[in-house]
Design a protein around this motif. Structure first.
Motif, PDB file in Angstrom:
ATOM      1  N   ALA A  59       0.844  -1.195   0.000  1.00 53.83           N
ATOM      2  CA  ALA A  59       0.000   0.000   0.000  1.00 53.83           C
ATOM      3  C   ALA A  59       0.879   1.244   0.000  1.00 53.83           C
ATOM      4  O   ALA A  59       1.934   1.268   0.643  1.00 53.83           O
ATOM      5  CB  ALA A  59      -0.937   0.014   1.199  1.00 53.83           C
ATOM      6  N   VAL A  60       0.428   2.261  -0.720  1.00 50.76           N
ATOM      7  CA  VAL A  60       1.183   3.503  -0.863  1.00 50.76           C
ATOM      8  C   VAL A  60       0.257   4.683  -0.626  1.00 50.76           C
ATOM      9  O   VAL A  60      -0.886   4.692  -1.122  1.00 50.76           O
ATOM     10  CB  VAL A  60       1.785   3.616  -2.285  1.00 50.76           C
ATOM     11  N   ILE A  61       0.718   5.663   0.124  1.00 52.68           N
ATOM     12  CA  ILE A  61       0.028   6.956   0.215  1.00 52.68           C
ATOM     13  C   ILE A  61       0.925   7.973  -0.477  1.00 52.68           C
ATOM     14  O   ILE A  61       2.076   8.164  -0.094  1.00 52.68           O
ATOM     15  CB  ILE A  61      -0.264   7.340   1.668  1.00 52.68           C
ATOM     16  N   SER A  62       0.387   8.612  -1.506  1.00 53.87           N
ATOM     17  CA  SER A  62       1.222   9.445  -2.375  1.00 53.87           C
ATOM     18  C   SER A  62       1.708  10.718  -1.699  1.00 53.87           C
ATOM     19  O   SER A  62       2.807  11.197  -2.009  1.00 53.87           O
ATOM     20  CB  SER A  62       0.466   9.797  -3.659  1.00 53.87           C
ATOM     21  N   HIS A  63       0.918  11.292  -0.802  1.00 52.40           N
ATOM     22  CA  HIS A  63       1.357  12.492  -0.079  1.00 52.40           C
ATOM     23  C   HIS A  63       0.452  12.710   1.127  1.00 52.40           C
ATOM     24  O   HIS A  63      -0.577  12.048   1.273  1.00 52.40           O
ATOM     25  CB  HIS A  63       1.409  13.720  -0.990  1.00 52.40           C
ATOM     26  N   GLY A  64       0.846  13.645   1.978  1.00 52.32           N
ATOM     27  CA  GLY A  64       0.209  13.794   3.277  1.00 52.32           C
ATOM     28  C   GLY A  64      -1.017  14.660   3.322  1.00 52.32           C
ATOM     29  O   GLY A  64      -1.166  15.449   4.271  1.00 52.32           O
ATOM     30  N   HIS A  65      -1.932  14.524   2.379  1.00 57.06           N
ATOM     31  CA  HIS A  65      -3.187  15.264   2.391  1.00 57.06           C
ATOM     32  C   HIS A  65      -4.346  14.328   2.716  1.00 57.06           C
ATOM     33  O   HIS A  65      -4.340  13.155   2.315  1.00 57.06           O
ATOM     34  CB  HIS A  65      -3.432  15.954   1.041  1.00 57.06           C
ATOM     35  N   HIS A  89       7.866  12.692   5.677  1.00 59.43           N
ATOM     36  CA  HIS A  89       7.399  14.062   5.897  1.00 59.43           C
ATOM     37  C   HIS A  89       5.867  14.183   5.841  1.00 59.43           C
ATOM     38  O   HIS A  89       5.324  15.279   6.016  1.00 59.43           O
ATOM     39  CB  HIS A  89       7.991  14.995   4.839  1.00 59.43           C
ATOM     40  N   ALA A  90       5.179  13.080   5.598  1.00 63.56           N
ATOM     41  CA  ALA A  90       3.738  13.157   5.320  1.00 63.56           C
ATOM     42  C   ALA A  90       2.921  13.652   6.509  1.00 63.56           C
ATOM     43  O   ALA A  90       1.904  14.322   6.330  1.00 63.56           O
ATOM     44  CB  ALA A  90       3.225  11.791   4.874  1.00 63.56           C
ATOM     45  N   PHE A  91       3.343  13.327   7.744  1.00 62.83           N
ATOM     46  CA  PHE A  91       2.560  13.715   8.915  1.00 62.83           C
ATOM     47  C   PHE A  91       2.919  15.105   9.438  1.00 62.83           C
ATOM     48  O   PHE A  91       2.426  15.523  10.485  1.00 62.83           O
ATOM     49  CB  PHE A  91       2.712  12.666  10.017  1.00 62.83           C
ATOM     50  N   GLU A  92       3.762  15.836   8.712  1.00 66.28           N
ATOM     51  CA  GLU A  92       4.009  17.234   9.061  1.00 66.28           C
ATOM     52  C   GLU A  92       2.735  18.047   8.789  1.00 66.28           C
ATOM     53  O   GLU A  92       1.860  17.616   8.037  1.00 66.28           O
ATOM     54  CB  GLU A  92       5.168  17.779   8.221  1.00 66.28           C
ATOM     55  N   PRO A  93       2.602  19.250   9.354  1.00 71.13           N
ATOM     56  CA  PRO A  93       1.405  20.064   9.106  1.00 71.13           C
ATOM     57  C   PRO A  93       1.307  20.487   7.636  1.00 71.13           C
ATOM     58  O   PRO A  93       2.322  20.799   7.002  1.00 71.13           O
ATOM     59  CB  PRO A  93       1.612  21.284  10.010  1.00 71.13           C
ATOM     60  N   HIS A  94       0.090  20.490   7.113  1.00 71.47           N
ATOM     61  CA  HIS A  94      -0.160  20.943   5.742  1.00 71.47           C
ATOM     62  C   HIS A  94      -1.452  21.752   5.738  1.00 71.47           C
ATOM     63  O   HIS A  94      -2.479  21.296   6.256  1.00 71.47           O
ATOM     64  CB  HIS A  94      -0.271  19.754   4.785  1.00 71.47           C
ATOM     65  N   ARG A 152       7.702  18.104  -0.237  1.00 69.54           N
ATOM     66  CA  ARG A 152       8.721  17.072  -0.085  1.00 69.54           C
ATOM     67  C   ARG A 152       8.103  15.746   0.358  1.00 69.54           C
ATOM     68  O   ARG A 152       8.763  14.700   0.310  1.00 69.54           O
ATOM     69  CB  ARG A 152       9.783  17.520   0.922  1.00 69.54           C
ATOM     70  N   HIS A 153       6.833  15.790   0.772  1.00 66.76           N
ATOM     71  CA  HIS A 153       6.127  14.582   1.192  1.00 66.76           C
ATOM     72  C   HIS A 153       5.461  13.849   0.024  1.00 66.76           C
ATOM     73  O   HIS A 153       4.848  12.797   0.218  1.00 66.76           O
ATOM     74  CB  HIS A 153       5.059  14.918   2.244  1.00 66.76           C
ATOM     75  N   GLU A 154       5.586  14.388  -1.191  1.00 67.72           N
ATOM     76  CA  GLU A 154       4.929  13.769  -2.346  1.00 67.72           C
ATOM     77  C   GLU A 154       5.855  12.726  -2.985  1.00 67.72           C
ATOM     78  O   GLU A 154       7.042  12.978  -3.206  1.00 67.72           O
ATOM     79  CB  GLU A 154       4.556  14.845  -3.370  1.00 67.72           C
ATOM     80  N   GLN A 155       5.277  11.558  -3.296  1.00 64.68           N
ATOM     81  CA  GLN A 155       6.048  10.506  -3.954  1.00 64.68           C
ATOM     82  C   GLN A 155       5.218   9.890  -5.072  1.00 64.68           C
ATOM     83  O   GLN A 155       3.988  10.025  -5.106  1.00 64.68           O
ATOM     84  CB  GLN A 155       6.491   9.444  -2.950  1.00 64.68           C
TER      85      GLN A 155
END
Length: 251
Positions: A59-65, A89-94, A152-155
């Motif tokens: 499973a992959v989560i592409s970014h932290g939104h 970096h995904a769980f940083e604030p956005h 930077r959290h996007e993959q």
């Protein structure tokens, strides 16, 4: 490769749409879940499609939104074994331009989460990539300390199968043309993040014409925008296809 759209902003009859994205993929002997929408709708739609999410092995989560990883807790309840690959970096604030929190719930259980960085191989022919370049437009989004978002959290998930390079991108916040130049995929699936570009804008025409220069087939939806898709279709014609909840794509 076969791909089922479990969640997207629009839907075929009988399926529940949701602002977000979730794709189930069968490729190279693996069952992959790419993103999980913002709720459990992806799982409900998956059940209607006959998808057994308990058998997902990657499973992959592409970014932290929230609209890509909000369904994580539901997935962890359904599936007891699959690792979930997500940027460190995904769980940083956005936050969006209006200051609304659009990040992931920090209380989401972290079991089986594998934090990634750089280029991260998942299996032969299946690799996660992050890229160093800055986004061309942050759309007013911010992160830690009110700093402009650098995503930077996007993959991005690259699958190389049967002589084709298939790239999956949740929202392409770093810039769709930059991603195309870097990866040169034969097929690209995901959001282009054109929704804030006026459909009558010369900028949208320029982007469409630039995409047409690549030897690539595109499947898009979610943050691309319906009106924007219609404009792109006049340029890319049979090389551009919509992603709809409940639809199935074979490559």
């Amino acid at each position: 490769m076969k791909i089922w759209a479990l969640v997207e902003n629009t839907a075929l009859e009988g399926y529940a749409p949701e602002h977000g994205l979730s794709l189930y993929i069968e490729a190279l002997g693996h069952r992959i879940l790419f993103d999980m929408g913002q709720s459990g709708a992806f799982a409900d739609n998956g059940e209607k499609l006959g998808i057994d999410l308990a058998k997902v092995d990657l499973a992959v989560i592409s970014h932290g939104h929230y609209d890509h990883g909000g369904g994580l807790e539901r997935f962890l309840q359904i599936n007891q074994t699959a690792p979930v690959y997500i940027s460190r970096h995904a769980f940083e604030p956005h936050f969006n331009a209006a200051g609304k929190d659009i990040g992931l719930d920090p209380a989401i259980p972290r079991q089986r989460i594998v934090f990634t960085h750089g280029n991260f191989p998942l299996a032969p022919g299946i690799t996660l990539h992050s890229v160093p370049f800055l986004p061309t437009d942050t759309a007013g989004m911010t992160t830690v300390g009110g700093q402009p978002e650098d995503f930077r959290h996007e993959q991005y998930l690259l699958v190389e199968e049967a002589g084709k390079r298939i790239l999956l991108s949740g929202c392409s916040h770093k810039g769709i043309l930059e991603l195309m130049e870097r990866f040169r995929p034969d097929v690209l699936l995901g959001g282009f993040h054109f929704k804030d570009i006026p459909p009558e804008s010369p900028e949208l025409i320029r982007l469409g014409e630039a995409l047409a220069q690549f030897d690539c087939t595109y499947y898009t939806g979610h943050c691309t925008g319906e009106a924007q898709f219609a404009v792109l279709k006049t340029i890319l014609r049979d090389r551009l296809h919509p992603i709809r909840t409940g639809s199935v794509i074979e490559i």
